[in-house]
Design a protein around this motif. Structure first.
Motif, PDB file in Angstrom:
ATOM      1  N   GLY A 245      -1.601   0.815 -15.790  1.00 37.39           N
ATOM      2  CA  GLY A 245      -2.649  -0.177 -16.003  1.00 37.39           C
ATOM      3  C   GLY A 245      -2.347  -1.482 -15.271  1.00 37.39           C
ATOM      4  O   GLY A 245      -3.245  -2.128 -14.708  1.00 37.39           O
ATOM      5  N   ASP A 246      -1.056  -1.844 -15.230  1.00 34.17           N
ATOM      6  CA  ASP A 246      -0.677  -3.070 -14.521  1.00 34.17           C
ATOM      7  C   ASP A 246      -1.003  -2.992 -13.037  1.00 34.17           C
ATOM      8  O   ASP A 246      -1.404  -3.970 -12.423  1.00 34.17           O
ATOM      9  CB  ASP A 246       0.817  -3.321 -14.686  1.00 34.17           C
ATOM     10  N   GLY A 247      -0.798  -1.791 -12.485  1.00 35.13           N
ATOM     11  CA  GLY A 247      -1.067  -1.620 -11.057  1.00 35.13           C
ATOM     12  C   GLY A 247      -2.533  -1.861 -10.742  1.00 35.13           C
ATOM     13  O   GLY A 247      -2.876  -2.500  -9.751  1.00 35.13           O
ATOM     14  N   VAL A 248      -3.405  -1.335 -11.602  1.00 38.20           N
ATOM     15  CA  VAL A 248      -4.836  -1.539 -11.375  1.00 38.20           C
ATOM     16  C   VAL A 248      -5.153  -3.035 -11.473  1.00 38.20           C
ATOM     17  O   VAL A 248      -5.901  -3.576 -10.653  1.00 38.20           O
ATOM     18  CB  VAL A 248      -5.659  -0.722 -12.397  1.00 38.20           C
ATOM     19  N   ARG A 249      -4.554  -3.709 -12.466  1.00 39.78           N
ATOM     20  CA  ARG A 249      -4.790  -5.156 -12.578  1.00 39.78           C
ATOM     21  C   ARG A 249      -4.264  -5.900 -11.349  1.00 39.78           C
ATOM     22  O   ARG A 249      -4.860  -6.853 -10.871  1.00 39.78           O
ATOM     23  CB  ARG A 249      -4.132  -5.692 -13.848  1.00 39.78           C
ATOM     24  N   ASP A 250      -3.118  -5.433 -10.815  1.00 38.71           N
ATOM     25  CA  ASP A 250      -2.582  -6.060  -9.601  1.00 38.71           C
ATOM     26  C   ASP A 250      -3.584  -5.951  -8.461  1.00 38.71           C
ATOM     27  O   ASP A 250      -3.765  -6.878  -7.681  1.00 38.71           O
ATOM     28  CB  ASP A 250      -1.290  -5.352  -9.157  1.00 38.71           C
ATOM     29  N   TRP A 251      -4.211  -4.778  -8.379  1.00 38.09           N
ATOM     30  CA  TRP A 251      -5.179  -4.619  -7.305  1.00 38.09           C
ATOM     31  C   TRP A 251      -6.342  -5.604  -7.499  1.00 38.09           C
ATOM     32  O   TRP A 251      -6.776  -6.246  -6.546  1.00 38.09           O
ATOM     33  CB  TRP A 251      -5.721  -3.190  -7.229  1.00 38.09           C
ATOM     34  N   VAL A 252      -6.830  -5.720  -8.756  1.00 44.84           N
ATOM     35  CA  VAL A 252      -7.956  -6.623  -9.012  1.00 44.84           C
ATOM     36  C   VAL A 252      -7.582  -8.049  -8.580  1.00 44.84           C
ATOM     37  O   VAL A 252      -8.363  -8.744  -7.939  1.00 44.84           O
ATOM     38  CB  VAL A 252      -8.350  -6.598 -10.509  1.00 44.84           C
ATOM     39  N   ALA A 253      -6.353  -8.440  -8.879  1.00 46.51           N
ATOM     40  CA  ALA A 253      -5.923  -9.789  -8.520  1.00 46.51           C
ATOM     41  C   ALA A 253      -5.857  -9.974  -7.008  1.00 46.51           C
ATOM     42  O   ALA A 253      -5.942 -11.093  -6.501  1.00 46.51           O
ATOM     43  CB  ALA A 253      -4.559 -10.080  -9.143  1.00 46.51           C
ATOM     44  N   ASN A 254      -5.699  -8.892  -6.271  1.00 49.90           N
ATOM     45  CA  ASN A 254      -5.549  -8.998  -4.815  1.00 49.90           C
ATOM     46  C   ASN A 254      -6.680  -8.307  -4.079  1.00 49.90           C
ATOM     47  O   ASN A 254      -6.504  -7.787  -2.989  1.00 49.90           O
ATOM     48  CB  ASN A 254      -4.211  -8.377  -4.388  1.00 49.90           C
ATOM     49  N   LYS A 255      -7.876  -8.316  -4.681  1.00 47.39           N
ATOM     50  CA  LYS A 255      -8.938  -7.506  -4.090  1.00 47.39           C
ATOM     51  C   LYS A 255      -9.359  -8.002  -2.722  1.00 47.39           C
ATOM     52  O   LYS A 255      -9.728  -7.221  -1.854  1.00 47.39           O
ATOM     53  CB  LYS A 255     -10.138  -7.411  -5.030  1.00 47.39           C
ATOM     54  N   TRP A 256      -9.248  -9.304  -2.477  1.00 51.95           N
ATOM     55  CA  TRP A 256      -9.676  -9.799  -1.165  1.00 51.95           C
ATOM     56  C   TRP A 256      -8.683  -9.403  -0.090  1.00 51.95           C
ATOM     57  O   TRP A 256      -9.070  -9.043   1.018  1.00 51.95           O
ATOM     58  CB  TRP A 256      -9.883 -11.325  -1.183  1.00 51.95           C
ATOM     59  N   LEU A 257      -7.419  -9.455  -0.431  1.00 47.92           N
ATOM     60  CA  LEU A 257      -6.407  -8.956   0.513  1.00 47.92           C
ATOM     61  C   LEU A 257      -6.700  -7.494   0.832  1.00 47.92           C
ATOM     62  O   LEU A 257      -6.676  -7.073   1.995  1.00 47.92           O
ATOM     63  CB  LEU A 257      -5.006  -9.078  -0.104  1.00 47.92           C
ATOM     64  N   SER A 258      -7.002  -6.729  -0.219  1.00 45.89           N
ATOM     65  CA  SER A 258      -7.282  -5.315  -0.044  1.00 45.89           C
ATOM     66  C   SER A 258      -8.484  -5.106   0.874  1.00 45.89           C
ATOM     67  O   SER A 258      -8.463  -4.248   1.759  1.00 45.89           O
ATOM     68  CB  SER A 258      -7.530  -4.695  -1.412  1.00 45.89           C
ATOM     69  N   LEU A 259      -9.514  -5.946   0.675  1.00 45.54           N
ATOM     70  CA  LEU A 259     -10.704  -5.822   1.519  1.00 45.54           C
ATOM     71  C   LEU A 259     -10.371  -6.124   2.983  1.00 45.54           C
ATOM     72  O   LEU A 259     -10.756  -5.382   3.883  1.00 45.54           O
ATOM     73  CB  LEU A 259     -11.792  -6.783   1.019  1.00 45.54           C
TER      74      LEU A 259
END
Lengths: 676, 358
Positions: A245-259
């Motif tokens: 669950g933490d990993g998914v939250r990490d992604w949400v926090a970095n969604k712009w980097l991911s984009l």
């Protein structure tokens, strides 16, 4: 506008084709098979697709595509397991993931790292598909705008990431990258066929070293050996901390980097000729440069996982553009994909320029099958990640023999030569010492990966430019300094300047203590000797084959200069200076209960026994003796684990129709499979 | 498990449909078809195309799997095959023009001998050369107006199949600068499309796949094919491209280009080795005649399928597939050149590109 008139109905037809139970069933089947193949390092999409090929003949096109796309799409997702859990780059697309993913696993946060990686992969895959849907009908001119100078500049941009990853002593990073490039030039030159650091008496070397082997040797062997020496679990204290669950939250926090990284992935993937080898490094460099607090990179920074993983799945989508529009495969697996498409149905789907005109619906189904496969694959992977992460709590001594087994098998598959395993061992030794003395291993690998593109594109661009200059000065300048080149040039310069400023805080090897002068100096002299030998060797190539010698000479010259400056610094500075970093002086390696050579001897023993007895018999002896002697396991456990290991090898080799390395014994006797 | 299920179901389906009646029974066996190239090349495509068809036609329907042994431009695999002895007919080997050329040119790494092997099937292809739109306007069926233009060509290497186009253009008096080091003809075409290269050639399937489209849009002008051989060994128009003149016709129309003499003989010898007999399937030395005949019959059945012409056209082009005796003859023509032709080409490679083959 008529584009949309044709594109929209085609998109609708594509969805109608995909959304059928049978198609989805085949897609899931492909995904599951892709996962099964992809979790093993070194066995990527090529092995998987070859396995499917015999069934493609005359198969219903959409079903066949679903099966193949499902398989291809999940390989860059599933290879993350090896990268994060074991520190083994699962494929060239997930090399950068190792840098921060593996330290996270060591901290007991494997599940977090995995689920952040998978979520990023999913997002990257979806961004890739969405981008392609809009873009594919107008992609042709953009792809054609990337000529040789532009591709050269992208390779150089990839190379400039060395600046970020150079480590505390920038010159050592530069020298490591140079060394990687020199190792990459070994073998027959593409242009003129001259031999560099090779001879026809050793045919193996004339083909050069394979990326799989260098990746495994540089990252996997040193980590396996180091962990094995420490005789503990990968996750310290053998505890699993943060969950998925933490990993998914990490992604949400970095969604712009991911984009952003997804877009980098899809754009670089679109350009034919580069393939996936630079994408993850560019994305990693971007993640570093856009992070305020850089102190955690290399030690387990989640952004270092999100960046590359977002880009490598997006790249698969991008890679479809040259494959489908030009019939030019962006990677080995795409080449088989093209061949397989022609076998489907009555063979009337032809990859190439006519694809968009005649088969736009099929094109869109491929794009969206890819996206769906990403969704299915990610969900399966996330569901599995919590359980698989437990591997990091097992005492490593029980994992190590199986990892040696897997990487030897994977290395052998790259060329089907016994020398493949020897090369793995030799490169592994280089990796061990690069790690020990804090010479940047990522820089070495980037150098190796980009050696061939840099050489090829610079030679060819130079030749064509010289013909243009012969026409007129203007034509030549226009060719070399196109707007794209200038933009890339600016990005490169900025990233080098920023990178050098930041490099000191990014310690891929952790904070390595300095100690005595002797060992680091000896290693430096060995490097120096190799660089000098490579330079002399390149200089012996006759001048009419200038294209074959110029790159080794220039790269070798720069490397030599860097090594010499480091040498002078070593002579002048006190032995406590960070230039003398040595892992054997303090820290985990120094405190390890087992020595380096005795540990390495086990691996060497497996290789030597393979040479004599062939792989399976050698493996039998190796597993039994390792588990009994080194792991001190009881007989029942030893026998069960050995049987499991051998069975795994046989199932894999049998299913994928692969051979095992034969030994001297197999030359003189005729044994039944799998011992032959 | 899924793999196994898929395999069993397919195997079961083929078994039911199989009328297995022959002296050599291969049921339950697995035939390995070794290709000395990587999974991504044209030979891989060729073998993957024939493998399932062959499996259907061989008595007992053995599984036919394609294996890859890349290295040293196929020399490694061919040297390996030379060492193999006949065992039970489960080994098949496929060669290509890239295996033939080093053999013909006397490459020092070649340790294989074609005449030891038993050919069971051979197939050919053709090739088309084309120009960019601008220079194509000056092409009038002869190369007379093309002789003072500097052309750029993306090439895989002068000792490879590219030898045939490079020598042809040289004979026409054209100045073609090869940019060496590309990995496949697809890369060469892309270079042409980007305008970096101004002349290109593709084998038939490559031309049909993409270049024909360029020609249709007026971005490329087809110049010539290498032609095809008739029964008497004469070069005639390529049946796949009956509207495009052959190199022979263009040469006859061009001042200073001769269709006789040592240059022509050398070109023709290497053309024959590289195109009309490009890919050959071999059984190892010492294969008994009945086994060789079984394979030849199976390949004969493959080429006689009703739908063969249609599916082959997409995959391997509309070219003749030789089996049995025909394959043997084709192999002989494809793997012999006169000492004069060999010496001429070796000398030309040395002078034009500095390539020495000791």
């Amino acid at each position: 506008m008529d584009l949309f008139v044709t594109a929209l109905p085609a998109l609708g037809q594509a969805w109608a084709m995909i959304l059928q139970p049978a198609v989805l069933g085949y897609l899931v089947l492909g995904v599951v098979m892709g996962l099964a193949v992809g979790v093993f390092p070194g066995l990527g999409g090529i092995a998987g697709l070859s396995l499917l090929l015999p069934f493609m003949f005359g198969m219903d096109p959409v079903l066949g595509l679903a099966l193949m796309v499902g398989m291809v799409a999940v390989v860059p997702t599933s290879d993350t397991f090896a990268s994060v859990l074991m520190g083994i780059p699962g494929s060239s697309a997930s090399q950068a993931t190792v840098l921060d993913g593996f330290p996270l696993a060591k901290k007991g946060q494997a599940a977090r790292a995995l689920s952040a990686a998978f979520t990023s992969s999913l997002f990257g895959g979806l961004v890739g598909a969405a981008f392609l849907t809009l873009f594919i009908v107008v992609a042709r001119p953009l792809v054609l705008a990337f000529g040789l100078p532009e591709m050269l500049m992208i390779s150089i941009l990839g190379l400039s990431m060395v600046a970020v990853l150079a480590g505390r002593v920038a010159l050592k990073g530069l020298a490591a990258a140079g060394l990687g490039m020199l190792i990459g030039t070994i073998g027959e030159a593409d242009a003129g066929g001259s031999l560099r650091m090779a001879t026809y008496d050793i045919p193996y070397l004339t083909d050069g070293l394979q990326l799989v082997i260098v990746g495994l040797g540089i990252f996997a062997v040193p980590e396996i050996v180091s962990l094995l020496r420490q005789d503990r679990a990968i996750a310290k204290n053998a505890e699993l901390g943060a969950g998925w669950g933490d990993g998914v939250r990490d992604w949400v926090a970095n969604k712009w980097l991911s984009l952003r990284c997804s877009l980098i992935g899809v754009v670089v993937g679109v350009i034919p000729g580069l393939g996936g080898s630079v994408v993850d490094w560019i994305a990693y460099g971007h993640a570093v440069q856009t992070t305020k607090d850089k102190s955690n990179f290399g030690k387990g920074e989640i952004r270092g996982v999100v960046g590359p993983e977002s880009s490598n799945n997006a790249k698969e989508g991008g890679g479809l553009v040259p494959t489908l529009l030009f019939g030019i495969p962006g990677s080995g697996s795409m080449a088989i994909f093209i061949g397989a498409i022609a076998l489907l149905g009555s063979g009337d789907i032809e990859v190439g320029p006519s694809m968009l005109r005649d088969n736009l619906d099929i094109t869109y189904s491929i794009v969206w099958l890819l996206a769906l496969a990403n969704v299915v694959g990610t969900l399966l992977c996330i569901a599995a990640s919590g359980g698989i992460a437990r591997l990091t709590t097992i005492r490593f001594t029980y994992l190590a023999p199986f990892l040696f087994m897997l990487i030897s098998f994977a290395a052998f598959q790259s060329g089907q030569n016994f020398e493949d395993i020897l090369a793995l061992f030799a490169i592994g030794l280089i990796g061990i010492f690069l790690r020990r003395f804090d010479w940047s291993r990522p820089a070495f690998l980037i150098g190796f990966v980009l050696s061939n593109p840099v050489e090829k594109f610079s030679n060819q661009a130079f030749q064509i430019a010289s013909f243009r200059f012969r026409d007129s000065f203007e034509a030549g300048m226009q060719y070399i300094f196109s707007p794209i080149v200038i933009v890339l040039l600016i990005i490169t310069v900025v990233s080098v300047v920023l990178g050098l400023r930041q490099a000191k805080s990014i310690m891929a090897e952790g904070d390595v203590q300095a100690g005595s002068k002797r060992a680091p100096l000896v290693f430096l002299m060995v490097l120096l000797a190799y660089v000098v030998a490579a330079l002399i060797n390149a200089n012996m190539i006759p001048d009419y084959n200038m294209t074959d010698k110029i790159v080794p000479l220039v790269v070798g010259g720069i490397t030599l200069a860097a090594v010499l400056i480091v040498l002078v610094q070593m002579l002048l500075r006190p032995e406590t200076d960070s230039i003398f970093a040595d892992k054997e002086m303090a820290g985990e390696d120094a405190d390890a209960p087992y020595g380096l050579w005795s540990t390495l001897a086990w691996f060497a023993g497996l290789i030597a026994a393979t040479y004599v007895l062939g792989f399976i018999l050698a493996l039998l002896g190796f597993l039994v003796s390792f588990l009994r002697v080194r792991a001190q396991a009881g007989w029942p456990k030893t026998l069960i684990l050995t049987a499991a290991g051998i069975a795994l090898m046989c199932v894999m080799a049998g299913a994928l129709n692969r051979d095992f390395p034969p030994g001297l014994l197999q030359d003189v006797t005729d044994l039944p499979w799998p011992m032959n | 498990m899924t793999i196994k299920q898929l395999a069993t179901s397919v195997a079961a389906a083929t078994l039911i449909a199989a009328p297995a009646l022959a002296e050599v029974d291969m049921s339950g066996k697995t035939i390995e078809w070794v290709i000395p190239f990587s999974e991504t090349g044209g030979s891989a495509k060729w073998a993957n195309f024939f493998a399932p068809l062959l499996s259907e036609e061989l008595p007992g329907n053995p599984t036919v799997v394609v294996k890859f042994m890349p290295g040293a431009g196929s020399t490694k695999g061919a040297n390996w095959f030379q060492e193999q002895e006949y065992d039970d007919g489960t080994l098949l080997f496929g060669t290509s023009g890239s295996t033939q050329f080093p053999y013909l040119l006397g490459d020092p790494r070649v340790r294989y001998e074609y005449s030891d092997w038993v050919p069971v099937m051979a197939s050919g292809t053709g090739g088309v050369a084309y120009l960019n739109a601008e220079d194509g306007e000056k092409f009038d069926g002869s190369a007379n107006n093309l002789q003072d233009i500097d052309f750029i060509y993306g090439s895989q290497g002068a000792t490879r199949l590219d030898l045939v186009p490079l020598l042809a253009w040289e004979m026409l008096g054209m100045n073609v600068e090869p940019v060496f080091g590309i990995k496949g003809r697809g890369d060469g075409r892309l270079m042409f499309e980007r305008g970096e290269a101004t002349i290109d050639y593709q084998t038939s399937s490559g031309y049909l796949g993409a270049s024909a489209d360029l020609a249709e849009q007026g971005k490329a002008v087809p110049m010539m094919t290498w032609g095809a051989l008739d029964d008497d060994g004469n070069i005639v128009r390529d049946p796949t491209f009956p509207d495009i003149p052959t190199f022979k016709e263009v040469c006859e129309a061009t001042d200073g280009c001769e269709t006789s003499g040592e240059a022509w003989d050398a070109w023709k010898a290497f053309f024959v080795a590289g195109f009309p007999v490009q890919k050959i399937a071999f059984l190892p030395a010492g294969t008994p005649d009945d086994v060789a005949a079984t394979f030849a019959e199976a390949f004969d059945a493959v080429r006689s399928r009703d739908d063969f012409a249609a599916i082959a056209a997409k995959q391997v082009g509309k070219y003749e597939v030789f089996v049995g005796e025909g394959a043997k003859r084709a192999t002989e023509t494809g793997t012999t050149v006169s000492p004069e032709a060999k010496a001429y080409v070796q000398n030309w490679l040395q002078e034009a590109y500095g390539v020495t083959l000791e």
